[in-house]
Design a protein around this motif. Structure first.
Motif, short mmCIF file in Angstrom:
data_model
loop_
_atom_site.label_atom_id
_atom_site.label_comp_id
_atom_site.label_asym_id
_atom_site.label_seq_id
_atom_site.Cartn_x
_atom_site.Cartn_y
_atom_site.Cartn_z
N VAL A 255 64.57 -0.54 42.51
CA VAL A 255 64.49 0.18 43.92
C VAL A 255 63.20 0.28 44.37
O VAL A 255 62.60 1.41 43.67
CB VAL A 255 65.46 1.15 44.07
CG1 VAL A 255 65.75 1.56 45.43
CG2 VAL A 255 66.95 0.89 43.56
N LYS A 256 62.63 -0.29 45.13
CA LYS A 256 61.37 -0.04 45.89
C LYS A 256 61.23 0.60 47.41
O LYS A 256 61.73 0.11 48.17
CB LYS A 256 60.58 -1.21 45.85
CG LYS A 256 59.04 -1.17 46.17
CD LYS A 256 58.40 -2.49 46.49
CE LYS A 256 57.99 -3.16 45.02
NZ LYS A 256 57.02 -4.35 45.33
N PHE A 257 60.48 1.71 47.44
CA PHE A 257 60.29 2.43 48.73
C PHE A 257 58.89 2.15 48.87
O PHE A 257 58.15 2.38 48.28
CB PHE A 257 60.74 3.84 48.52
CG PHE A 257 62.08 4.10 48.14
CD1 PHE A 257 63.04 4.36 49.04
CD2 PHE A 257 62.38 4.01 46.66
CE1 PHE A 257 64.43 4.74 48.66
CE2 PHE A 257 63.85 4.26 46.36
CZ PHE A 257 64.79 4.76 47.50
N GLU A 258 58.74 1.38 50.23
CA GLU A 258 57.35 1.31 50.77
C GLU A 258 56.82 2.05 51.97
O GLU A 258 57.91 1.92 52.79
CB GLU A 258 57.10 -0.12 50.76
CG GLU A 258 57.19 -0.94 49.39
CD GLU A 258 57.02 -2.47 49.80
OE1 GLU A 258 56.11 -2.92 49.69
OE2 GLU A 258 58.24 -3.07 49.64
N THR A 259 55.70 2.62 52.19
CA THR A 259 55.22 2.97 53.37
C THR A 259 54.15 1.67 53.45
O THR A 259 53.87 0.93 52.86
CB THR A 259 54.57 3.97 53.42
OG1 THR A 259 53.31 4.52 52.57
CG2 THR A 259 55.69 5.34 53.17
N ALA A 260 53.12 1.96 54.59
CA ALA A 260 51.98 1.13 54.82
C ALA A 260 51.13 0.96 53.64
O ALA A 260 50.55 0.03 53.20
CB ALA A 260 51.41 1.33 55.93
N ASP A 261 50.82 2.13 53.05
CA ASP A 261 49.81 2.43 51.84
C ASP A 261 50.26 2.62 50.34
O ASP A 261 49.48 2.45 49.54
CB ASP A 261 48.89 3.62 52.51
CG ASP A 261 48.26 3.24 53.88
OD1 ASP A 261 47.63 2.22 53.87
OD2 ASP A 261 48.32 4.17 54.60
N LEU A 262 51.44 2.96 50.40
CA LEU A 262 51.95 3.54 49.18
C LEU A 262 53.31 3.11 48.72
O LEU A 262 54.05 2.58 49.68
CB LEU A 262 52.05 5.20 49.03
CG LEU A 262 50.73 5.86 49.21
CD1 LEU A 262 51.16 7.30 49.57
CD2 LEU A 262 50.03 5.86 48.23
N GLU A 263 53.66 3.07 47.54
CA GLU A 263 55.44 2.49 47.12
C GLU A 263 55.71 3.65 45.96
O GLU A 263 55.01 4.25 44.90
CB GLU A 263 55.11 1.35 46.76
CG GLU A 263 54.20 0.88 45.61
CD GLU A 263 54.64 -0.60 45.21
OE1 GLU A 263 54.73 -1.06 44.13
OE2 GLU A 263 54.48 -1.46 46.34
#
Length: 80
Positions: A27-35
């Motif tokens: 389960v991958k949670f991503e923002t523009a710069d981090l995960e």
């Protein structure tokens, strides 16, 4: 790694994706710069159970953790 799909709770600021690989769900949670990635054994849960685990309460914890990660990164970048 096999992409299963995007999970409920995704938004323009937070993408939540479900993958499967090597007998694990990712389960991958991503923002523009981090995960952030959580690996869960297929032996312990089904795909439906993984989807059910990603509740609004859990997502709020993920968002808080991202805020802390951005703060940590900002502190590191301030040193350069």
């Amino acid at each position: 790694m096999y992409f299963i799909g995007e999970l409920e709770g995704s938004s323009p600021d937070l993408k939540i994706s479900l993958y499967k690989w090597n007998a694990k769900f990712f389960v991958k949670f991503e923002t523009a710069d981090l995960e952030q990635v959580y690996k869960i054994s297929e032996m312990d849960v089904s795909e439906a159970e993984v989807r059910a685990m990603v509740t609004e309460e859990f997502i709020q914890k993920i968002i808080q953790r991202f805020k802390e990660m951005y703060e940590d990164l900002g502190e590191l970048m301030g040193d350069y």
